[in-house]
Design an enzyme around this catalytic site. Structure first.
Site, PDB file in Angstrom:
ATOM      1  N   GLU A 110      41.537 -18.062   2.605  1.00 31.51           N
ATOM      2  CA  GLU A 110      42.725 -18.439   3.376  1.00 31.51           C
ATOM      3  C   GLU A 110      42.350 -19.319   4.560  1.00 31.51           C
ATOM      4  OE1 GLU A 110      44.312 -13.848   3.154  1.00 31.51           O
ATOM      5  OE2 GLU A 110      44.096 -14.831   5.087  1.00 31.51           O
ATOM      6  N   CYS A 153      42.361 -22.017  11.741  1.00 31.94           N
ATOM      7  CA  CYS A 153      41.490 -20.869  11.515  1.00 31.94           C
ATOM      8  C   CYS A 153      40.950 -20.983  10.094  1.00 31.94           C
ATOM      9  CB  CYS A 153      42.315 -19.589  11.702  1.00 31.94           C
ATOM     10  SG  CYS A 153      41.394 -18.091  11.340  1.00 31.94           S
ATOM     11  N   CYS A 180      33.725 -10.776   2.505  1.00 32.94           N
ATOM     12  CA  CYS A 180      32.829 -10.574   3.650  1.00 32.94           C
ATOM     13  C   CYS A 180      32.008  -9.320   3.388  1.00 32.94           C
ATOM     14  CB  CYS A 180      33.642 -10.397   4.939  1.00 32.94           C
ATOM     15  SG  CYS A 180      32.625 -10.267   6.436  1.00 32.94           S
ATOM     16  N   CYS A 206      33.793  -4.056   8.115  1.00 31.15           N
ATOM     17  CA  CYS A 206      34.514  -3.461   9.243  1.00 31.15           C
ATOM     18  C   CYS A 206      35.768  -2.768   8.696  1.00 31.15           C
ATOM     19  CB  CYS A 206      34.888  -4.533  10.266  1.00 31.15           C
ATOM     20  SG  CYS A 206      33.447  -5.465  10.870  1.00 31.15           S
ATOM     21  N   CYS A 216      39.451  -4.252   8.944  1.00 29.07           N
ATOM     22  CA  CYS A 216      39.664  -5.644   8.528  1.00 29.07           C
ATOM     23  C   CYS A 216      39.913  -5.706   7.032  1.00 29.07           C
ATOM     24  CB  CYS A 216      38.432  -6.473   8.904  1.00 29.07           C
ATOM     25  SG  CYS A 216      38.453  -8.143   8.235  1.00 29.07           S
ATOM     26  N   CYS A 261      43.449 -11.482   9.179  1.00 31.17           N
ATOM     27  CA  CYS A 261      42.276 -11.764   8.378  1.00 31.17           C
ATOM     28  C   CYS A 261      42.288 -11.160   6.968  1.00 31.17           C
ATOM     29  CB  CYS A 261      41.093 -11.186   9.167  1.00 31.17           C
ATOM     30  SG  CYS A 261      39.505 -11.500   8.489  1.00 31.17           S
TER      31      CYS A 261
HETATM   32  N1  SAH Z   1      33.349 -12.091  10.788  1.00 30.36           N
HETATM   33  C1  SAH Z   1      33.703 -12.770  12.003  1.00 30.36           C
HETATM   34  C2  SAH Z   1      34.895 -13.681  11.897  1.00 30.36           C
HETATM   35  C3  SAH Z   1      36.089 -13.268  11.085  1.00 30.36           C
HETATM   36  S1  SAH Z   1      37.250 -12.102  11.711  1.00 30.36           S
HETATM   37  C4  SAH Z   1      33.941 -11.740  13.090  1.00 30.36           C
HETATM   38  O1  SAH Z   1      34.019 -10.561  12.794  1.00 30.36           O
HETATM   39  O2  SAH Z   1      34.011 -12.128  14.251  1.00 30.36           O
HETATM   40  C5  SAH Z   1      37.995 -12.787  13.144  1.00 30.36           C
HETATM   41  C6  SAH Z   1      38.436 -11.738  14.143  1.00 30.36           C
HETATM   42  O3  SAH Z   1      39.549 -10.974  13.658  1.00 30.36           O
HETATM   43  C7  SAH Z   1      37.338 -10.736  14.458  1.00 30.36           C
HETATM   44  O4  SAH Z   1      37.295 -10.507  15.832  1.00 30.36           O
HETATM   45  C8  SAH Z   1      37.821  -9.512  13.708  1.00 30.36           C
HETATM   46  O5  SAH Z   1      37.247  -8.349  14.222  1.00 30.36           O
HETATM   47  C9  SAH Z   1      39.323  -9.606  13.892  1.00 30.36           C
HETATM   48  N2  SAH Z   1      40.105  -8.784  12.962  1.00 30.36           N
HETATM   49  C10 SAH Z   1      39.825  -8.486  11.686  1.00 30.36           C
HETATM   50  N3  SAH Z   1      40.775  -7.688  11.160  1.00 30.36           N
HETATM   51  C11 SAH Z   1      41.686  -7.483  12.123  1.00 30.36           C
HETATM   52  C12 SAH Z   1      42.903  -6.730  12.200  1.00 30.36           C
HETATM   53  N4  SAH Z   1      43.343  -6.043  11.154  1.00 30.36           N
HETATM   54  N5  SAH Z   1      43.590  -6.754  13.367  1.00 30.36           N
HETATM   55  C13 SAH Z   1      43.123  -7.453  14.422  1.00 30.36           C
HETATM   56  N6  SAH Z   1      41.993  -8.172  14.415  1.00 30.36           N
HETATM   57  C14 SAH Z   1      41.272  -8.181  13.288  1.00 30.36           C
END
Ligand code: SAH
Length: 367
Positions: free
Chosen positions: A108, A121, A128, A132, A135, A359
Site C-alpha cells: 500500500e 507514505c 514485515c 509488532c 500493527c 499500516c
Molecule cells: N517498520 C517501521 C515503519 C512502518 S510503521 C516502523 O515500525 O517504524 C509506521 C508507524 O506506524 C510506526 O511507528 C508503527 O509503530 C506505527 N503503527 C503501526 N500500526 C499502528 C496502529 N495500528 N496504530 C497506530 N500506529 C501504528
C-alpha cells in the site's frame, strides 16, 4: 554469539522483480542502454521522462525512435505496480492505493495533502518481519523486500496523480516521503538507501526532493541506525519507541529483546548529533497499556535535553485487536507531562481512518 542482523532479518528467497530504470544509478542507466544497443545519451532522455514527467510508457515518449520504444520499454520499464484498489478520504485529500506487484504480493501507499505540503507514505517491504502485535502488517510476516524501483514507483505514481490535478486542492507536488507504509525500511537497507537517492537526486537523475523531506521510520535496528548515521544523508529518522521501559517495549516492539531502549536511544542521539536533525519518536497511545502518567514521565526523563520531537499516534485498532486508542483525558495528560519535561510533542492527526488508513490494514483485507 548471535547471528549478524542481515541473517536474522533476511527476507525469504523469492524471485526478484524485473529491473527498472529507477533501480539504476545514472552511470548504470548509461551502461544498460548501451547493452540494449542504444546510445548512452538516451539515459538522460529516459530519466527526464520518468523523473521529470512521470512517464513510464515508452509509447508516449515521442522523441524515441519507433524501433527503440518496445526494446526500451521491455528492458527498462517493466510494469511493477498494478493498482488493485484506490480509496479516497478526507474530502479527496487522502488517497490510498493497494498495489499488486509482479509476483502477486500486495503493498500500500498513501498520499496525504495538508495545507502547504503533500506527504506520500510508502512501503519498503511486502509484509514485515518485525511482528509488532498492534500493527496489521506485523501479523502476516514478511513476504519479501521491495526493489528500489518498486519503492520509487509509489512516489512517481503519487506525483503523476497530483500533477494531473485529480487530488482535491488542484495540481501539486509531493514535498515529503515517509517510510511508514508496510515493512521495516532498515531491514531492506541498501535498497532503501538507493530509493532515497533516486527520490532526492536532482532532476533528471532523480525526483529532486529535499533530503530533509524524507523520513525513515524504524523499529530500532541499532546497527542499521549507526550505518545510516554514516551515510551522509540529511533524512529525518523516526524511531518507533512506543514504550519507555524494556519490559513493555519487549512486548510491543519485539526487536527490543535484542536492542534495548537505552541502546536504541543512544543510536538515535548519535544520529541527531551527526545530522543536526531532530529525531522523531513515534509513540502509539494504547489505552491502559502504554499511556499511564508514570510512563509519560519516564519517557520525558529519557528524552529531555535531546534533539527530539515526540509524535503521539492514537492507536488505530487492527481488526480483532484487544487494544484500542487512549481516552482523551489520558492523551491530554500524556502530552502535558511530556511538555512539562520540555519535550516537544504533537498528536498526529488520523488521516483516512474510514479507509483503513493504519499500516497494512487494507492490504490485509484484500489478501
Ligand atoms: N517498520 C517501521 C515503519 C512502518 S510503521 C516502523 O515500525 O517504524 C509506521 C508507524 O506506524 C510506526 O511507528 C508503527 O509503530 C506505527 N503503527 C503501526 N500500526 C499502528 C496502529 N495500528 N496504530 C497506530 N500506529 C501504528
Amino acid at each position: 554469539m548471535s547471528a549478524p542482523v542481515d541473517l536474522v532479518f533476511a527476507a525469504p528467497r523469492r524471485g526478484k522483480p524485473p529491473r527498472h530504470l529507477a533501480d539504476l544509478s545514472s552511470d548504470e542507466r548509461r551502461e544498460a542502454l548501451v547493452a540494449l544497443g542504444e546510445p548512452a545519451y538516451r539515459a538522460r532522455q529516459l530519466s527526464t521522462h520518468y523523473f521529470g514527467r512521470y512517464l513510464d510508457d515508452t509509447a508516449e515518449m515521442t522523441d524515441l525512435p519507433q524501433a527503440s520504444r518496445d526494446r526500451i520499454g521491455d528492458g527498462l520499464f517493466p510494469p511493477l505496480l498494478t493498482p488493485v484498489r484506490t480509496l479516497t478520504a478526507d474530502a479527496g485529500a487522502t488517497v490510498k492505493t493497494v498495489w499488486r506487484l509482479f509476483d502477486g504480493a500486495l503493498v500500500e501507499s498513501v498520499l496525504m495533502r495538508y495545507p502547504g505540503r503533500v506527504t506520500m507514505c510508502v512501503s519498503s517491504q511486502a509484509g514485515c518481519g518485525m511482528a509488532c502485535p498492534f500493527c496489521a502488517t506485523g501479523q502476516a510476516g514478511l513476504t519479501r523486500n521491495l526493489s528500489a524501483a518498486e519503492i520509487v514507483g509509489q512516489v512517481v505514481a503519487g506525483s503523476r496523480l497530483l500533477a494531473s490535478g485529480e487530488v482535491a486542492g488542484g495540481p501539486g507536488r509531493i514535498s515529503n516521503v515517509v517510510f511508514m507504509g508496510m515493512g521495516e525500511p532498515l531491514a531492506n537497507y541498501r535498497t532503501v538507501i538507493s530509493a532515497v537517492r533516486r527520490l532526492t537526486d536532482p532532476v533528471p537523475d532523480g525526483l529532486g526532493m529535499s533530503q530533509r523531506g524524507v523520513t525513515v521510520s524504524t523499529v530500532g535496528l541499532v546497527p542499521r541506525i549507526r550505518q545510516l548515521t554514516e551515510e551522509g544523508l540529511s533524512v529525518t529518522l523516526a524511531l518507533s519507541l512506543h514504550a519507555p521501559d524494556d519490559e513493555l517495549r519487549d512486548e510491543l516492539v519485539p526487536v527490543n529483546t535484542r536492542w534495548k531502549v537505552a541502546e536504541v536511544l543512544d543510536a538515535a542521539w548519535a544520529y541527531a548529533e551527526q545530522t543536526k536533525r531532530r529525531v522523531s519518536i513515534e509513540y502509539a497511545l494504547i489505552r491502559d497499556i502504554n499511556d499511564q502518567a508514570w510512563r509519560a514521565d519516564l519517557l520525558g526523563e529519557k528524552l529531555a535535553g535531546h534533539l527530539v520531537h515526540v509524535n503521539l499516534i492514537p492507536l488505530n485498532p487492527t481488526p480483532g485487536s484487544k487494544w484500542t486508542a487512549s481516552r482523551p483525558e489520558d492523551e491530554r495528560e500524556f502530552v502535558r507531562r511530556l511538555e512539562a519535561h520540555g519535550v516537544p510533542v504533537t498528536v498526529r492527526d488520523t488521516r483516512g481512518q474510514e479507509i483503513d488508513g493504519a499500516c497494512g490494514q487494507l492490504a490485509a483485507k484484500e489478501a
